[in-house]
Design an enzyme around this catalytic site. Structure first.
Site, mmCIF file in Angstrom:
data_model
loop_
_atom_site.group_PDB
_atom_site.id
_atom_site.type_symbol
_atom_site.label_atom_id
_atom_site.label_comp_id
_atom_site.label_asym_id
_atom_site.label_seq_id
_atom_site.Cartn_x
_atom_site.Cartn_y
_atom_site.Cartn_z
ATOM 1 N N LEU A 39 -5.732 -6.991 -3.655
ATOM 2 C CA LEU A 39 -5.263 -8.010 -4.592
ATOM 3 C C LEU A 39 -3.767 -7.888 -4.841
ATOM 4 O O LEU A 39 -3.271 -6.817 -5.158
ATOM 5 C CB LEU A 39 -6.003 -7.877 -5.926
ATOM 6 C CG LEU A 39 -7.489 -8.231 -5.922
ATOM 7 C CD1 LEU A 39 -8.113 -7.809 -7.241
ATOM 8 C CD2 LEU A 39 -7.691 -9.700 -5.686
ATOM 9 N N THR B 67 -8.877 -22.461 3.616
ATOM 10 C CA THR B 67 -9.149 -22.775 5.022
ATOM 11 C C THR B 67 -10.546 -23.316 5.251
ATOM 12 O O THR B 67 -10.754 -24.178 6.114
ATOM 13 C CB THR B 67 -8.932 -21.537 5.903
ATOM 14 O OG1 THR B 67 -9.784 -20.486 5.457
ATOM 15 C CG2 THR B 67 -7.481 -21.081 5.841
ATOM 16 N N LYS C 286 -10.614 -5.722 9.149
ATOM 17 C CA LYS C 286 -10.472 -6.652 10.277
ATOM 18 C C LYS C 286 -10.602 -5.946 11.624
ATOM 19 O O LYS C 286 -10.683 -6.602 12.673
ATOM 20 C CB LYS C 286 -9.130 -7.382 10.181
ATOM 21 C CG LYS C 286 -9.049 -8.326 8.982
ATOM 22 C CD LYS C 286 -7.689 -8.973 8.870
ATOM 23 C CE LYS C 286 -7.667 -9.996 7.736
ATOM 24 N NZ LYS C 286 -7.913 -9.391 6.410
ATOM 25 N N ILE D 177 0.830 -1.199 0.000
ATOM 26 C CA ILE D 177 0.000 0.000 0.000
ATOM 27 C C ILE D 177 0.868 1.255 0.000
ATOM 28 O O ILE D 177 0.652 2.184 -0.787
ATOM 29 C CB ILE D 177 -0.946 0.008 1.215
ATOM 30 C CG1 ILE D 177 -1.895 -1.191 1.151
ATOM 31 C CG2 ILE D 177 -1.747 1.301 1.272
ATOM 32 C CD1 ILE D 177 -2.822 -1.189 -0.017
ATOM 33 N N VAL E 116 -3.649 -13.740 -0.517
ATOM 34 C CA VAL E 116 -4.003 -15.091 -0.933
ATOM 35 C C VAL E 116 -3.668 -15.357 -2.401
ATOM 36 O O VAL E 116 -3.314 -16.484 -2.758
ATOM 37 C CB VAL E 116 -5.510 -15.337 -0.664
ATOM 38 C CG1 VAL E 116 -6.375 -14.463 -1.558
ATOM 39 C CG2 VAL E 116 -5.872 -16.794 -0.856
ATOM 40 N N LYS F 89 0.394 -7.035 9.652
ATOM 41 C CA LYS F 89 -0.936 -7.333 9.119
ATOM 42 C C LYS F 89 -1.288 -8.816 9.043
ATOM 43 O O LYS F 89 -2.449 -9.154 8.829
ATOM 44 C CB LYS F 89 -1.070 -6.732 7.724
ATOM 45 C CG LYS F 89 -0.143 -7.350 6.686
ATOM 46 C CD LYS F 89 -0.391 -6.745 5.302
ATOM 47 C CE LYS F 89 0.448 -7.444 4.255
ATOM 48 N NZ LYS F 89 0.162 -6.922 2.903
#
Length: 642
Positions: free
Chosen positions: A469, A492, A428, A309, A475, A386
């Site tokens: 992304l 998961t 989160k 970022i 991921v 993070k």
């Protein structure tokens, strides 16, 4: 003549060799064109005088030099030598025809004027016409030979066969470009019609198929090439075409962006689409004049500048010409890589001025030195830990960076009267079930407490968004690595979902939100609809031309410590208000910062400084009552899929 033609052909082949791999300076192309025109003039004189029984093999009469001079002036006038010969097209042939036509007309006029003055002609008018035909033929033949030589020497032994998706004007133009360039990677063998029925049956003498015909066909092409317009349609969630194309095991390719063509045609550099291409939404419209007014000629501090970022924020700040960008990060190697990139891509003439600073945001004394030395006016605070599972095992470190580090930078922003402090938070932090999310939420609360203070100069802004992304440790790079290793791809939980946003989209909205508000707001971004991770994994496997569960297995490993099945952007007691930007909303919090809340913030800081993990977590639960760590039920759920 036959022997001379062979020599000319040999010469052209020799001239083609340096063009195959390198760009020849335009002045050399100009000289080659002049030489070909000289040969054309010699041929014209030979043919004209041969009718009179004279066979001049080589002549240097004034007529030759006048013809050559006029032709050279026409080259300069039309700049017919300026294009890349290897990519010559029909347009280049038209330009050569114009050059030759103007040259012939000019020579005819000169010939007529010379006749009026002297009673003689430099050369018969028929000879000038013959010269025009021969010169055009030589110039055209030269470009054809170079283009074909380049294509032959660079052509792959086996080209992929491909369909063009769509039969609209843009699709046909793209197909024409690929076919006319005789691309060495792809051979177009047909079109795929998006509509159920089409009145056309063939385009460029190539068949038009619909999806149903392809599904019944025993032989298929290797790939599908899509235009920008059709790529946008493939991004739509309800588009059935993407799934059907992937079911047929067709790899999908797109043209590179125009700025990435690097002086040559993009048709020879088609790129396989990535999952990011399908998840990318419509471009964001920013108020660039307003942003320029805020960021132009300002000293801007970006913490965590080497991260995904932070580095993108730096890149997007550069067009607004800030006075100086302070690149602060504790990671030496990533910061060095960012500096190398900036030095490579941005010249001093573009006004880029930056300072590379190795610093840990937990060290307030070191931060104070930087604030005193560089006097930043705007701060983007992106430095954070993070990774959820990692922070679950290291709670004090999570709080030390995410809470204490944020507090350090925010306190100094207040002390040094920074104009704007923009805090990059996460989804989160909403109803957190893990230390990482709770630590970010505690930082949000502290930022809001500062914003509520009276008589201060700094505007405090918090931005909150979901997964990005392609960011470090996300991921998608993880799945790419697993697919490259032939699996298995690990997910998961079969029902786990996440919000996704591209890095450039997220950072554009951060810059826009940073220019909004009066302070204390938490801006949440429109993340679109949540995406099931299992669907993401299947799409990524199919994009490589493989079949999930057949070529690549997908395994469920169970939820990790602190992991939620789904993320939220707003807490239960929060509501949103619209802003002038359709993708940015304000989350209105209902927290009251009384003396008890401020005491908890102080107590949390003290326990973190003393490395008292148990006390810190207990205080964190009081400060963030919605914080509910993973319970026994979740642990049992994890074991179910392990």
């Amino acid at each position: 003549m036959i022997e001379r033609t062979k020599k000319v052909g040999t010469l052209l082949i020799k001239l083609a060799k340096p063009l195959v791999k390198n760009y020849v300076p335009r002045k050399y192309i100009f000289l080659i064109d002049l030489f070909l025109s000289f040969l054309a003039a010699q041929c014209a004189f030979f043919l004209v005088f041969s009718t009179e029984g004279v066979y001049p093999i080589f002549t240097t009469s004034i007529g030759i030099w006048i013809m050559l001079g006029v032709q050279g002036c026409c080259f300069l006038l039309f700049k017919s030598y300026s294009g890349l010969v290897r990519y010559s097209s029909f347009r280049d042939a038209i330009k050569q025809l114009r050059v030759t036509s103007v040259s012939v007309i000019s020579l005819l006029l000169i010939n007529r004027i010379y006749f009026w003055l002297t009673g003689e002609k430099l050369i018969l008018d028929a000879g000038i016409i013959v010269f025009g035909f021969i010169a055009f033929s030589f110039l055209f033949f030269f470009r054809v030979v170079i283009k074909k030589t380049y294509q032959v020497m660079n052509r792959s032994k086996k080209r992929k066969t491909a369909y063009i998706l769509g039969i609209d004007r843009e699709d046909i133009a793209m197909a024409e470009g690929i076919i006319s360039e005789n691309d060495n990677s792809f051979k177009v063998i047909g079109f795929i019609c998006n509509h159920s029925k089409s009145h056309q049956t063939r385009i460029f003498n190539l068949p038009i198929y619909n999806i149903e015909q392809l599904e019944k066909s025993s032989t298929l092409a290797d790939a599908v090439i899509v235009s920008d317009a059709n790529l946008q349609k493939l991004r739509e969630n309800d588009s059935p075409i993407l799934g059907k194309l992937l079911d047929l095991q067709l790899k999908i390719y797109k043209l590179p962006k125009l700025q990435d063509w690097q002086g040559q045609s993009g048709y020879g550099n088609l790129q396989a689409i990535k999952i990011e291409d399908l998840l990318q939404r419509s471009p964001i419209q920013l108020d660039r004049e307003k942003l320029r007014g805020l960021y132009h000629n300002k000293t801007i501090l970006v913490t965590g500048a080497a991260g995904s970022i932070g580095s993108e924020i730096v890149r997007q700040l550069i067009p607004f010409s800030p006075k100086r960008i302070l690149l602060l990060d504790q990671a030496e190697t990533p910061l060095h890589e960012l500096v190398v990139e900036l030095d490579k891509n941005y010249e001093e003439s573009q006004g880029l001025c930056y300072e590379k600073i190795i610093c840990n945001v937990r060290r307030k004394k070191r931060l104070r030195q930087l604030f005193e030395e560089f006097q930043p006016e705007i701060v983007f605070h992106g430095a954070a830990y993070k990774h959820v599972p990692m922070m679950e095992s290291n709670p004090i470190e999570a709080l030390s960076v995410n809470f204490q580090g944020t507090r350090n930078v925010a306190d100094l922003a207040l002390e040094f009267k920074i104009e704007r402090f923009v805090f990059v938070s996460t989804d989160k932090a909403v109803n957190p079930t893990n230390i990482m999310g709770a630590s970010k939420r505690s930082a949000e609360l502290y930022i809001q407490s500062l914003a509520l203070q009276q008589n201060h100069y700094t505007t405090f802004i918090t931005t909150r968004f979901g997964n990005v992304l392609g960011s470090n440790g996300s991921v998608i790079p993880h799945f790419k690595k697993q697919i490259a290793e032939n699996g298995p791809v690990t997910v998961t939980h079969p029902e786990i979902t996440r919000y996704f946003m591209t890095i450039d989209e997220a950072c554009q909205l951060v810059l826009e939100a940073g220019a909004m508000g009066n302070g204390g707001e938490i801006y949440v971004f429109d993340m679109g609809s949540p995406i099931k991770i299992i669907d993401l994994a299947q799409h990524m496997i199919r994009l490589t031309g493989l079949v999930p569960y057949k070529d690549i297995q997908i395994e469920f490993t169970g939820l990790r410590p602190g992991e939620k099945l789904y993320e939220e952007l707003l807490a239960d007691k929060e509501s949103t208000l619209p802003t002038h930007h359709e993708k940015i909303m304000i989350a209105q919090a209902t927290h009251n910062f009384d003396a008890s809340k401020k005491a908890l913030l102080t107590k949390l800081l003290d326990s973190v400084k003393r490395y008292e993990a148990e006390t810190a977590i207990c205080t964190l639960k009081e400060l963030v009552p919605e914080f509910k760590p993973a319970d026994l039920a979740q642990q049992l759920e994890s074991k179910k899929y392990s």
